[in-house]
Write a protein that holds these residues in place. Structure first.
Motif, mmCIF file in Angstrom:
data_model
loop_
_atom_site.group_PDB
_atom_site.id
_atom_site.type_symbol
_atom_site.label_atom_id
_atom_site.label_comp_id
_atom_site.label_asym_id
_atom_site.label_seq_id
_atom_site.Cartn_x
_atom_site.Cartn_y
_atom_site.Cartn_z
ATOM 1 N N VAL A 193 -11.061 0.903 -1.355
ATOM 2 C CA VAL A 193 -11.691 0.001 -0.285
ATOM 3 C C VAL A 193 -13.164 0.387 0.559
ATOM 4 O O VAL A 193 -12.858 -0.913 0.857
ATOM 5 N N LEU A 229 0.852 4.871 -2.933
ATOM 6 C CA LEU A 229 0.394 5.626 -2.157
ATOM 7 C C LEU A 229 1.432 6.811 -2.426
ATOM 8 O O LEU A 229 0.895 7.985 -2.298
ATOM 9 N N TYR A 288 -5.696 9.783 5.494
ATOM 10 C CA TYR A 288 -5.899 8.972 4.275
ATOM 11 C C TYR A 288 -5.084 8.254 3.877
ATOM 12 O O TYR A 288 -6.123 7.166 3.955
ATOM 13 N N GLY A 339 0.892 -1.053 0.093
ATOM 14 C CA GLY A 339 0.328 -0.293 -0.021
ATOM 15 C C GLY A 339 0.519 1.313 0.110
ATOM 16 O O GLY A 339 0.413 2.660 -0.886
ATOM 17 N N TYR A 395 -7.947 5.792 -3.923
ATOM 18 C CA TYR A 395 -8.335 5.412 -2.659
ATOM 19 C C TYR A 395 -9.868 4.705 -1.345
ATOM 20 O O TYR A 395 -9.439 3.676 -1.866
ATOM 21 N N TYR A 399 -6.217 3.959 4.131
ATOM 22 C CA TYR A 399 -5.543 3.055 2.842
ATOM 23 C C TYR A 399 -5.049 1.790 3.465
ATOM 24 O O TYR A 399 -5.137 0.656 3.018
#
Length: 400
Positions: free
Chosen positions: A123, A43, A74, A39, A119, A78
């Motif tokens: 999710v 990102l 944020y 992740g 993102y 994620y």
């Protein structure tokens, strides 16, 4: 509703849209160790530009701190979303909605590209039921569009919104494909379990019907041979009874092997012959039909089981002096004049009820007023199909 009925392999029903996306209790979602590393890589295209933009500010003020908190909160959501996969549905739903709100906050406060909304929408797709994912993600895209319009960036950012919607849609179908595969795996496990259970029940039922009758007959004949030797000393007759016991034992052994292999077939006519011999050996007067021609061929095997179990019960429990058997094309009745005053369901009657239910039939056992039992098995004929309406031919052109 049975567990297997809850497995759906698509979104073809209203309930399927609201189903929990994790039907497999052994599945924890993405790996909680490897996912944060992967992740973080995903990102980077978002965090690097935003971090540079914040670092280029001449001074650190409340606005910069606020935007930094939104951005990294944020990103942290994620990274941590796999840890809520096993939580309750309200927790997962709250987490997904909160993450999408953070994403909208970043778009509004930092004038970031709406592409970062992907993102949160991704999710939501993997974390919540399909219906909630559609509702929340569509609302997120709509609010994102309004934010772009209010900021005067819609012409520059609508393409990113379309990209977010397209990628989210692809992930939506991917997530539901994964759920369908998981449900299919669970359904296959249940089918295998049910198959094993059904096979065990079949073997147990067949062995009960087979050995119960055979061992009862063997016991009766062995007792008869003993009484002959003790009372009359009739050695030839006793030897004959012992020979029949030996024959019955060999036959029972063969039937057990065939039952385990599911190759054994029961014949109604053979069961009548065996019932007559067993009843006579127990000094019970058998009033049995001599032919089974009036019984439909497809029902004779089932009625053979019924006759075998009913005669076994008479030999074991009834104390009867006479047994009557009557046959019809779709029914069978066994009546005895024993001492039983009520019906006590046992494994035999339950097994016969299951056999008859499998072919759409019924079994009724009732006590006779003067003592004894009446057992009736009946299998209704299938309803005839409605004939197609006749069509009268007309001459060409409808002319007489």
């Amino acid at each position: 509703m049975a567990k297997s009925e809850r497995h759906r392999f698509g979104l073809n029903s209203r309930e399927a849209w609201w189903d929990d996306p994790l039907p497999d209790p052994e599945n924890n979602g993405p790996d909680q160790v490897r996912w944060p590393i992967m992740g973080a890589v995903f990102l980077l295209p978002f965090l690097i530009p935003v971090t540079k933009s914040l670092a280029s500010r001449p001074e650190v003020d409340a606005e910069v701190v606020f935007i930094g908190v939104l951005v990294y909160a944020y990103a942290l959501c994620y990274l941590l979303f796999p840890f809520v996969f096993r939580r309750t549905r309200p927790v997962k739903l709250g987490f997904g909605i909160g993450m999408n709100l953070l994403g909208l906050g970043v778009v509004a406060a930092a004038s970031a590209s709406p592409f970062i909304l992907l993102y949160g929408t991704a999710v939501m797709v993997f974390l919540t039921p399909a219906a909630w994912a559609v509702i929340v993600d569509l609302a997120t895209l709509a609010v994102g569009a309004l934010l772009l319009v209010a900021d005067g960036r819609f012409q520059d950012g609508y393409g990113d919104l379309i990209t977010v919607g397209s990628v989210t849609l692809a992930m939506f179908f991917m997530a539901n494909l994964i759920r369908a595969v998981r449900r299919l795996e669970l359904a296959n496990k249940e089918i295998a379990t049910l198959a094993v259970t059904n096979e065990r029940q079949r073997v147990a039922r067949d062995l009960h019907d087979l050995l119960g009758h055979s061992l009862t007959t063997i016991t009766v004949k062995a007792g008869l041979a003993r009484r002959v030797l003790e009372s009359a000393g009739d050695i030839p007759r006793a030897v004959e009874e012992i020979r029949e016991v030996e024959s019955l034992t060999r036959s029972a052994l063969s039937d057990v092997r065939a039952t385990v292999s599911e190759y054994r077939e029961v014949s109604l006519s053979a069961e009548l012959v065996g019932a007559r011999a067993a009843l006579r050996a127990a000094e019970i007067d058998p009033d049995l039909p001599h032919a089974v021609d009036n019984v439909r061929p497809e029902f004779q095997t089932t009625f053979g089981y019924v006759l075998r179990e009913a005669v076994t019960n008479v030999l074991r429990h009834s104390g009867a002096k006479q047994v009557k058997v009557r046959l019809g094309d779709t029914w069978l009745e066994i009546e005895d004049d024993g001492t039983a005053a009520e019906v006590v369901p046992g494994n035999g009657l339950r097994g016969l009820t299951e056999r008859l239910a499998a072919v759409g039939g019924t079994l009724r056992a009732s006590a006779r007023p003067g003592g004894g039992l009446l057992v009736r098995a009946e299998i209704p004929l299938p309803e005839p199909r409605a004939a197609a309406p006749a069509v009268r031919a007309e001459p060409a052109g409808g002319l007489a």
